[in-house]
Scaffold this motif. Sequence first.
Motif, mmCIF file in Angstrom:
data_model
loop_
_atom_site.group_PDB
_atom_site.id
_atom_site.type_symbol
_atom_site.label_atom_id
_atom_site.label_comp_id
_atom_site.label_asym_id
_atom_site.label_seq_id
_atom_site.Cartn_x
_atom_site.Cartn_y
_atom_site.Cartn_z
ATOM 1 N N SER A 1 -80.876 22.055 45.051
ATOM 2 C CA SER A 1 -80.265 23.236 44.441
ATOM 3 C C SER A 1 -79.321 23.882 45.449
ATOM 4 C CB SER A 1 -81.336 24.246 44.065
ATOM 5 O OG SER A 1 -82.279 23.658 43.217
ATOM 6 N N THR A 2 -78.296 24.544 44.949
ATOM 7 C CA THR A 2 -77.344 25.181 45.863
ATOM 8 C C THR A 2 -77.025 26.596 45.398
ATOM 9 O OG1 THR A 2 -75.465 24.398 44.587
ATOM 10 C CG2 THR A 2 -76.164 23.000 46.402
ATOM 11 N N ILE A 3 -76.726 27.449 46.363
ATOM 12 C CA ILE A 3 -76.083 28.723 46.038
ATOM 13 C C ILE A 3 -74.996 28.966 47.074
ATOM 14 C CG2 ILE A 3 -77.815 30.015 44.724
ATOM 15 C CD1 ILE A 3 -78.798 31.216 47.343
ATOM 16 N N ALA A 4 -73.906 29.560 46.635
ATOM 17 C CA ALA A 4 -72.823 29.874 47.556
ATOM 18 C C ALA A 4 -72.470 31.344 47.380
ATOM 19 C CB ALA A 4 -71.608 29.002 47.272
ATOM 20 N N GLY A 5 -72.225 32.020 48.468
ATOM 21 C CA GLY A 5 -71.892 33.435 48.387
ATOM 22 C C GLY A 5 -70.598 33.728 49.097
ATOM 23 N N THR A 6 -69.708 34.475 48.436
ATOM 24 C CA THR A 6 -68.502 34.915 49.125
ATOM 25 C C THR A 6 -68.823 36.240 49.797
ATOM 26 O OG1 THR A 6 -67.120 33.820 47.533
ATOM 27 C CG2 THR A 6 -66.085 35.522 48.861
ATOM 28 N N VAL A 7 -68.543 36.280 51.065
ATOM 29 C CA VAL A 7 -69.038 37.356 51.903
ATOM 30 C C VAL A 7 -68.017 38.486 51.954
ATOM 31 C CG1 VAL A 7 -69.805 37.878 54.240
ATOM 32 C CG2 VAL A 7 -70.260 35.639 53.244
ATOM 33 N N LEU B 1 -59.832 22.366 53.840
ATOM 34 C CA LEU B 1 -61.058 22.366 54.635
ATOM 35 C C LEU B 1 -62.295 22.715 53.816
ATOM 36 C CD1 LEU B 1 -59.727 24.106 57.854
ATOM 37 C CD2 LEU B 1 -60.468 21.753 57.669
ATOM 38 N N PHE B 2 -62.102 23.476 52.733
ATOM 39 C CA PHE B 2 -63.282 23.959 52.016
ATOM 40 C C PHE B 2 -63.448 23.366 50.621
ATOM 41 C CE2 PHE B 2 -62.892 26.914 55.409
ATOM 42 C CZ PHE B 2 -64.203 27.139 55.768
ATOM 43 N N PHE B 3 -62.521 22.526 50.211
ATOM 44 C CA PHE B 3 -62.655 21.811 48.947
ATOM 45 C C PHE B 3 -63.011 22.766 47.805
ATOM 46 C CE2 PHE B 3 -63.415 18.985 52.437
ATOM 47 C CZ PHE B 3 -62.719 17.843 52.105
ATOM 48 N N GLY B 4 -62.348 23.909 47.796
ATOM 49 C CA GLY B 4 -62.548 24.831 46.687
ATOM 50 C C GLY B 4 -63.684 25.825 46.858
ATOM 51 N N TYR B 5 -64.458 25.706 47.949
ATOM 52 C CA TYR B 5 -65.577 26.633 48.117
ATOM 53 C C TYR B 5 -65.170 27.969 48.727
ATOM 54 C CZ TYR B 5 -69.282 23.676 46.451
ATOM 55 O OH TYR B 5 -70.104 22.947 45.644
ATOM 56 N N ALA B 6 -63.955 28.060 49.273
ATOM 57 C CA ALA B 6 -63.516 29.345 49.822
ATOM 58 C C ALA B 6 -62.044 29.539 49.499
ATOM 59 C CB ALA B 6 -63.736 29.375 51.335
ATOM 60 N N ASP B 7 -61.625 30.809 49.464
ATOM 61 C CA ASP B 7 -60.220 31.130 49.206
ATOM 62 C C ASP B 7 -59.556 31.612 50.488
ATOM 63 O OD1 ASP B 7 -60.340 30.570 46.484
ATOM 64 O OD2 ASP B 7 -61.215 32.543 46.066
ATOM 65 N N ALA B 8 -58.238 31.461 50.532
ATOM 66 C CA ALA B 8 -57.500 31.973 51.679
ATOM 67 C C ALA B 8 -57.599 33.497 51.704
ATOM 68 C CB ALA B 8 -56.046 31.548 51.595
ATOM 69 N N ILE C 1 -57.628 34.221 57.842
ATOM 70 C CA ILE C 1 -57.449 32.828 57.439
ATOM 71 C C ILE C 1 -58.097 32.552 56.077
ATOM 72 C CG2 ILE C 1 -57.753 30.401 58.072
ATOM 73 C CD1 ILE C 1 -56.046 31.734 60.101
ATOM 74 N N HIS C 2 -59.384 32.757 56.014
ATOM 75 C CA HIS C 2 -60.035 32.481 54.720
ATOM 76 C C HIS C 2 -61.250 33.367 54.540
ATOM 77 C CE1 HIS C 2 -63.410 30.353 56.566
ATOM 78 N NE2 HIS C 2 -62.566 29.726 57.327
ATOM 79 N N ASP C 3 -61.625 33.557 53.269
ATOM 80 C CA ASP C 3 -62.851 34.289 52.971
ATOM 81 C C ASP C 3 -64.020 33.503 53.530
ATOM 82 O OD1 ASP C 3 -61.702 36.384 51.696
ATOM 83 O OD2 ASP C 3 -62.027 35.634 49.666
ATOM 84 N N GLN C 4 -64.995 34.237 53.991
ATOM 85 C CA GLN C 4 -66.168 33.534 54.491
ATOM 86 C C GLN C 4 -67.032 33.145 53.323
ATOM 87 O OE1 GLN C 4 -68.362 35.758 57.502
ATOM 88 N NE2 GLN C 4 -66.994 37.394 56.865
ATOM 89 N N VAL C 5 -67.623 32.002 53.459
ATOM 90 C CA VAL C 5 -68.517 31.579 52.397
ATOM 91 C C VAL C 5 -69.799 31.055 53.032
ATOM 92 C CG1 VAL C 5 -67.330 29.362 52.265
ATOM 93 C CG2 VAL C 5 -68.727 30.091 50.363
#
Lengths: 284, 527
Positions: B268-274, B312-319, B494-498
């Motif tokens: 299972s996975t969860i991802a959070g934009t910080v 670098l993030f394959f869609g998991y983070a935004d600039a 650079i990018h949002d932290q995830v």
Amino acid sequence: MEKFKIILKRFLLNKGSAFGGVFLILIVFGAIFAPIIAPYDWNAVDTGPRLSPPSWDFLFGTDIHGRDVFSRIIYGARYSLSVGVISVLFGIISGSIFGVTIAYIGGRVDIIGSRIIDVMFGFPSFLLSLLVVAIIGVGLWNVVFAVGLASIPHFARIIRSAALQVKEQPYIEACVSLGYGNIRIMLNHILPNIFPIIIVIATLDLGGAIISIASLSFLGLGAQPPEPEWGAMLSSGREYMRYAPWTMIYPGLFLFLTVMSVNLLGDRLSIALDARQSIGKGKV
Amino acid sequence: MKKIFKTIFGISTLFFSLSFFSMANALDIVFAEDRPDLRTLDPRITQSRHEEMLIVNIFDQLIAADSEGNHYPGLAKSWEVSGDGLEYTFNLRNDVTFHDGTKFNAAAVKATFDSIVDPETGSQGAVDILGPYKETVVVDDYTAKVVFERRYGSALTAFTETELSIVSPTALSELGNEGFGMAPVGTGPFMFKNWEANKKVELVRNPDYNWAPEYMDGSGPSQVANLTYRLIKDTSTRVAALEAGEIDIAELVPPLDMNRFDGSGELSTIAGTVSGLPYAAFLNTTVGVFQDINVRKAFFHSLDRVKMTSDLFFGYADAAFGPISSSTPSYWKGNEDYYGYNPDGAVALLEEAGWKMGSDGVREKNGEKLTVFFPCLLEPDTCVAIQGYANKVGFDVNVEVVMKARQDELIFANGYDMLVIRWVSLDPGVLIIPFHSRNIPQPGKFKFNWARYANPELDQLLEDAESAETQETKDDLYMQIQKHIMDQAIFLAIHDQVQTVAYNPELEGVRFANGNWQLRMYDVRKK
């Protein structure tokens, strides 16, 4: 000249050393002519799609930044080979000076010098290089220095014992009675006579030095990005190992083949240069 | 005789199955954390999100907050704010004890906050989060009044932050600041048990815990009996251990692995934009080539942050573009109009500033090279990508992948041109930490203004924003602050932290703490 021919013959007759020799020549050639051979700029990002598998366009694939792995390996040979050679040169020159000096002077100097070598032997050489890096900081050249420094005790001990034997020879006594200076005797009469030994131990050590430097780079202490040193390439490919194994396989393979070639060559060299081997026999 | 054996066998089987049954209710969870070099578990001192990963589970705060930042009663049952915005009166729970048996009361709150502002403590994060703190008044045993010097608009959010956790005053006086950081005592669902440096930290559940915030599913003690934090720096090792079942939950899972787990259902996975500061680089304004604002701007323009981030993030983070991430309150949209990808513009700026292209692809001026020393502590691949882009317009970026100790050394010695940072925060008030001139690091005083930018006007704005009376003025002041920072080109987002987390699919109840980085393990249970 005759002797040289025989040594060469002994080399070529052995499959291992022939392979090692050919491979090393190729690598050295590649390193020297890297700008001509490498199809792309080793440091250019987005040369191709990132993490693309080996193909005709990208022989060894590309890494996460879209850099061509093949070009990086070719340029990496410059780093991996030259740092190995330089570190061994540094170690062997320092070790020779130290070993020959204490052996020649003898007496208390020899006893104290030998004890110093013994103490330094107490540390595993890899740990010793880690310690040196911790003190002087990270960086490829610091690692080269550290690995060279850590190899000094090993060289010094062998060279000391070789020099001790030579020192007892009548021709050295003759030199002394002729009133030659100490430095002249050491440089012109002792060193040339132990030179074959120096060559052999240096070659045998080269493989180890390349591995040590690559290991330290792998740990992030040596080559810094974007230097394409093989150990550093291995390290940066780690995260993508599952998805782009070529970013690790090729640097690893080249490291392995290079070190193996050096070792094969070194082994053969120690046999070929061994004075006890009777010269002239075809098969040795 | 056979019968007796059978009976004995039967009874022992029963016992075994019973003990297994009770074990199902007592989970042992192993979490893999990526930073081995933890230094302190004292919430008052730390600023490290990795240390806080443990701290959120050992301590409670006056006000509890869920991952979205909604406030709930925590150690305080209720609170009220005085009309002038200076006094916060907390009505505390009277049924809470610290892990060492000390009763939680108003005196503990006072001891905690007073010690945070004591310079002796050496607080790195909490002291700024506490803002213009004046004092805590113990009204009675279970009523504490926190008084601020000035109006402090972010106070309620601040009281939910991990850094303002309430610590046991008894343990504090017994152990001292340093000792407390090595053996923390709080009121949280887990108690500190053991810490093997660079290897693991073990926590056990607090059997008396009965004050879980209402947003939690469970109540009473946690179902997780033992919680082990394995400190595994190497990402692929962490993922391999997770797949082998050696660990149950892992943080900072690489995006490619997240993709695979999402697709296969293997984990299972969860991802959070910080929220807070994005992953960003400070450009040092006091030494080297970045003293020139045009060089800084050129550096900004040389980077294609959108492409870099998606690569670098394959869609998991935004600039990211601004000093705070877009999910942080008071974010200013105008940030996005600054410094787009424009290599030609970068070249023009550098030419104008007198940096001419040298034969080796590196620009020079008066024999000096356009060299940037970039110690990189976080995300080496991102550092290399930055290096690659900047190189195209003639910067020579020396990346050195460093450990924390080396970075600290360089910070004290002012020996860097740029440094990366990221910061979890719930409030734009975080900007005072990296941009107020009082936070420029000095030898022996670890602070976060790594751009070393000192400007009285910005200082004033930051202080005013902190005590803004209305949301409108607050937004306006933070807009001005963001504009100032962008105009000066000192902080390169650079990018949002995830935070990417993968875990054993048999588990549920894994949830982010407020800020979307740390994990609260209290609710973790078997499905």
